[in-house]
Design a protein around this motif. Structure first.
Motif, PDB file in Angstrom:
ATOM      1  N   LYS A  15       0.836  -1.208   0.000  1.00 43.79           N
ATOM      2  CA  LYS A  15       0.000   0.000   0.000  1.00 43.79           C
ATOM      3  C   LYS A  15       0.866   1.250   0.000  1.00 43.79           C
ATOM      4  O   LYS A  15       0.581   2.220  -0.705  1.00 43.79           O
ATOM      5  CB  LYS A  15      -0.931   0.004   1.209  1.00 43.79           C
ATOM      6  N   ARG A  19       0.935   4.037  -2.948  1.00 46.65           N
ATOM      7  CA  ARG A  19       0.632   5.437  -2.602  1.00 46.65           C
ATOM      8  C   ARG A  19       1.776   6.351  -3.008  1.00 46.65           C
ATOM      9  O   ARG A  19       1.564   7.434  -3.563  1.00 46.65           O
ATOM     10  CB  ARG A  19       0.407   5.573  -1.090  1.00 46.65           C
ATOM     11  N   THR A  23       1.495   9.212  -5.920  1.00 48.95           N
ATOM     12  CA  THR A  23       1.806  10.602  -5.565  1.00 48.95           C
ATOM     13  C   THR A  23       2.859  11.164  -6.512  1.00 48.95           C
ATOM     14  O   THR A  23       2.721  12.287  -7.016  1.00 48.95           O
ATOM     15  CB  THR A  23       2.320  10.678  -4.111  1.00 48.95           C
ATOM     16  N   GLN A  44      -5.112   2.968  -9.317  1.00 55.76           N
ATOM     17  CA  GLN A  44      -5.312   4.005  -8.305  1.00 55.76           C
ATOM     18  C   GLN A  44      -5.353   5.396  -8.927  1.00 55.76           C
ATOM     19  O   GLN A  44      -6.213   6.211  -8.586  1.00 55.76           O
ATOM     20  CB  GLN A  44      -4.188   3.956  -7.260  1.00 55.76           C
ATOM     21  N   GLU A 113      -6.552  10.220   1.331  1.00 55.46           N
ATOM     22  CA  GLU A 113      -6.231   8.894   1.861  1.00 55.46           C
ATOM     23  C   GLU A 113      -5.134   8.226   1.048  1.00 55.46           C
ATOM     24  O   GLU A 113      -4.369   7.427   1.568  1.00 55.46           O
ATOM     25  CB  GLU A 113      -7.465   7.990   1.841  1.00 55.46           C
ATOM     26  N   VAL A 114      -5.060   8.541  -0.237  1.00 63.11           N
ATOM     27  CA  VAL A 114      -4.093   7.892  -1.122  1.00 63.11           C
ATOM     28  C   VAL A 114      -2.824   8.716  -1.257  1.00 63.11           C
ATOM     29  O   VAL A 114      -1.715   8.174  -1.227  1.00 63.11           O
ATOM     30  CB  VAL A 114      -4.715   7.652  -2.520  1.00 63.11           C
ATOM     31  N   TYR A 116       0.309  11.194  -0.583  1.00 64.99           N
ATOM     32  CA  TYR A 116       1.188  11.648   0.481  1.00 64.99           C
ATOM     33  C   TYR A 116       1.419  13.151   0.347  1.00 64.99           C
ATOM     34  O   TYR A 116       1.349  13.691  -0.758  1.00 64.99           O
ATOM     35  CB  TYR A 116       2.549  10.950   0.391  1.00 64.99           C
TER      36      TYR A 116
END
Length: 178
Positions: A15, A19, A23, A44, A113-114, A116
């Motif tokens: 995860k 992420r 990002t 994603q 939430e995803v 950074y």
């Protein structure tokens, strides 16, 4: 059979990896990674962009007045003596702000939430904390990326094969926003 690639990592590592790369993709527009990772990143990234496209115009502009401290030429607050005490002088300033509607606010929270937080460091101040600024990737998604893809029905990313990696012969790909 799993509905996703495990990438040879535990759930929390996987995860975090996804992420991190999503990002980087949204921040830079393109990244180089392995083919399996790119296919997971694509899932994603496309979800985030779809959210941004759906909610890009779902806000209202509101004019608010705020008290702001008056500053001198050096950037220090102007003080005035009142009843023997030094008091800061304030001015009333009118600002127009975007107020998110509930569904856009929910979309913003889902994006956060995803993604950074990203800090941008100017080249002159490399290695120093001074003059660094926080990049708002959610605002970038709503203001820059979403209008670009407003008339598109999907397929916001492109995966281009580069070749085999020298160390372990893994297929390297370039994933970029179309």
């Amino acid at each position: 059979m799993a509905g996703y690639r495990k990438l040879g990592r535990t759930a929390d590592q996987r995860k975090a990896l996804i992420r991190n790369q999503v990002t980087a993709l949204i921040n830079n527009g393109k990244i180089v990674t392995t083919e399996a990772r790119a296919k997971e990143i694509r899932k994603q990234a496309e979800k985030l962009i779809t959210l941004a496209v759906k909610e890009k115009d779902n806000f209202e502009t509101v004019t608010v007045t705020a008290k702001v401290a008056r500053k001198d030429a050096n950037g220090k607050r102007v003080k005035e003596v009142v009843d023997g005490k030094k008091v800061t002088v304030y001015d009333n300033v009118e600002k127009t702000i975007k107020k998110d509607m509930p569904s856009r606010l929910h979309a913003r929270h889902q994006m956060l939430e995803v993604l950074y937080p990203v800090t941008e460091v100017p080249k002159a101040a490399a290695g120093k904390k001074k003059n660094t600024k926080e990049v708002d990737l959610v605002a970038k998604l709503f203001d820059e990326v979403a209008p670009k893809y407003a008339d598109r029905k999907g397929g916001y990313t492109r995966i281009t094969k580069i070749g085999l990696r020298k160390g372990d012969a893994a297929m390297q790909v370039l994933i970029e926003l179309v």
